[in-house]
Design a protein around this motif. Structure first.
Motif: not given
Length: 263
Positions: A98-108
């Motif tokens: 499972l890959c969890y990208l936390d607060e995705i909108v902070e990334a480029r």
């Protein structure tokens, strides 16, 4: 990847059908969007689901400097040789984690281009630097999170991203459940935990009226642990909650007065 397995059951109490929905999404290879305010239990939920599904969990805390290469991987020089090193997203795909990208909108923005093929029927990860495409196994699961109440218009999720995901909306638990969580996690007695929850509700009423966010369940647990270790309630609320919510002097005084009125 055995070191990324969660062997002990994390403490988590469901507030709705989120467990059943996540399981159904995972079984059907559907990605999941977890949205809700800071500190309401999104990360704990992901840890619980990884334990429940017996899958490794790879968590990425997204930030302004996170690029697609950080997620996918890059060539590095090691011992005089140039070698390819997988990024966390590639490791998750290869191992069926499972890959969890936390607060995705902070990334480029270029990170979105990478996750789109993984979040639709293709279930694939383009690896341009290797000239290859990695296809996700059935066990792989993708989840992203963000706080819709905190993001600006410039950092909102685009429809082209949102409509690839099954969405789960989280909020703070009701008072009875939140009291039980705070008491269980901090070691406080129920009466003191109940007062902490009342304090949190008062601060949440100030959201948009001096505070960007009210006290989260996570902050209540922090304050509770300080109290359980002998720190006076008002001091614990000041250090673990008020100072974490604001630096504005007048608001600090106001939040402290709320704490003093309850403790």
């Amino acid at each position: 990847m055995s070191d990324l397995l969660i062997h002990s059951e994390p403490y988590y109490e469901a507030v709705g059908d989120e467990i059943a929905i996540f399981e159904a999404a995972w079984k059907n290879a559907l990605p999941v969007l977890v949205k809700g305010p800071t500190g309401c239990g999104k990360t704990r939920f992901m840890e619980y689901m990884a334990w429940r599904l017996k899958r490794p969990l790879i968590t990425v805390s997204c930030h302004d400097d996170l690029t697609a290469a950080d997620l996918v991987g890059r060539y590095l020089v090691k011992g005089g040789e140039t070698v390819w090193v997988d990024g966390p997203l590639t490791r998750a795909v290869r191992s069926g984690a499972l890959c969890y990208l936390d607060e995705i909108v902070e990334a480029r923005k270029d990170t979105m281009v990478v996750i789109h093929p993984l979040a639709d029927d293709r279930r694939s990860l383009p690896m341009e630097k290797l000239g290859a495409v990695l296809h996700a196994p059935a066990e792989f699961g993708l989840a992203i999170s963000y706080n819709p109440g905190y993001q600006s218009v410039l950092k909102d999720l685009k429809q082209s991203t949102r409509q690839r995901f099954v969405a789960l909306e989280f909020d703070y638990p009701d008072a009875t459940l939140e009291r039980r969580i705070v008491a269980r996690e901090s070691g406080l007695d129920d009466a003191t935990a109940e007062r902490l929850v009342r304090f949190a509700q008062l601060t949440r009423n100030l959201k948009g009226n001096g505070l960007d966010e009210g006290a989260s369940t996570r902050l209540l647990v922090h304050a509770g642990k300080l109290m359980a270790s002998g720190i006076t309630p008002v001091t614990a609320c000041q250090s673990a909650i008020a100072q974490a919510l604001t630096d504005e002097p007048d608001m600090l005084v106001a939040v402290q007065e709320l704490a003093s009125s309850l403790f």
